[in-house]
Design a protein around this motif. Structure first.
Motif, PDB file in Angstrom:
ATOM      1  N   ALA A  64      36.274  36.435  51.442  1.00  0.00           N
ATOM      2  CA  ALA A  64      36.894  36.981  50.236  1.00  0.00           C
ATOM      3  C   ALA A  64      37.118  38.480  50.390  1.00  0.00           C
ATOM      4  CB  ALA A  64      36.022  36.696  49.015  1.00  0.00           C
ATOM      5  N   GLY A  65      36.186  39.164  51.033  1.00  0.00           N
ATOM      6  CA  GLY A  65      36.349  40.594  51.293  1.00  0.00           C
ATOM      7  C   GLY A  65      37.528  40.863  52.204  1.00  0.00           C
ATOM      8  N   TYR A  66      37.639  40.069  53.264  1.00  0.00           N
ATOM      9  CA  TYR A  66      38.780  40.223  54.170  1.00  0.00           C
ATOM     10  C   TYR A  66      40.098  39.909  53.453  1.00  0.00           C
ATOM     11  CZ  TYR A  66      35.568  40.527  58.142  1.00  0.00           C
ATOM     12  OH  TYR A  66      34.590  40.909  59.008  1.00  0.00           O
ATOM     13  N   GLY A  67      40.097  38.883  52.610  1.00  0.00           N
ATOM     14  CA  GLY A  67      41.304  38.511  51.889  1.00  0.00           C
ATOM     15  C   GLY A  67      41.762  39.601  50.925  1.00  0.00           C
ATOM     16  N   LEU A  68      40.821  40.203  50.193  1.00  0.00           N
ATOM     17  CA  LEU A  68      41.172  41.302  49.286  1.00  0.00           C
ATOM     18  C   LEU A  68      41.755  42.479  50.051  1.00  0.00           C
ATOM     19  CD1 LEU A  68      38.276  41.521  46.671  1.00  0.00           C
ATOM     20  CD2 LEU A  68      40.695  41.214  46.203  1.00  0.00           C
TER      21      LEU A  68
END
Length: 151
Positions: A64-68
């Motif tokens: 989720a961090g990479y996606g944001l």
């Protein structure tokens, strides 16, 4: 005319102050959130792109961090200039606008879920994922570091 420029200057200063206050509040929140999750503070809360990653990681997981972070980068434009040559790296405008809107909505939702998760961890310390090191573990790590650096 001077009244208009004075008002515009005041408006710009107020906007900058609001931005700085929001940025500092987010960084302090992420630092405290990381302390609750992992037992230590982090500098990533104050670094511009790293704090977006950290928010996603603490709230959900690393992906989720990479996606944001990817949404943030893809919704922007990068201009590189070498002497007289300018290279513009961007997606088409409509796609940038869509990704920007998706990023903004996702960021707000992630902040809301992060605040709720932080509240649950803060109110129920027995079920959180704190990884606080005991004195024995700290002494063991210290001895290992001393042995390593004495060689």
């Amino acid at each position: 005319m001077e009244e208009m420029s004075g008002f515009l200057l005041f408006f710009i200063i107020v906007i900058i102050l609001i931005f700085v206050i929001c940025y500092a509040a987010l960084a302090i929140f992420l630092n405290n959130f990381n302390k609750k999750m992992y037992g230590e503070s982090t500098v990533m809360a104050w670094i511009p792109f790293a704090n977006i990653y950290l928010l996603g990681k603490l709230t959900f997981n690393k992906d989720a961090g990479y996606g944001l972070t990817a949404l943030l980068v893809l919704s922007g434009t990068i201009k590189l200039t070498f002497d007289r040559t300018t290279i513009v790296l961007s997606l088409p405008n409509i796609l940038q606008m869509i990704l920007g809107a998706v990023f903004a909505g996702t960021l707000i939702a992630t902040i809301i879920f992060g605040v709720r998760k932080y509240g649950r961890i803060k109110n129920n310390p027995s079920n959180n994922n704190e990884k606080v090191k005991t004195n024995e573990e700290i002494e063991k790590i210290s001895k290992e570091n001393d042995a390593f650096f004495d060689n």
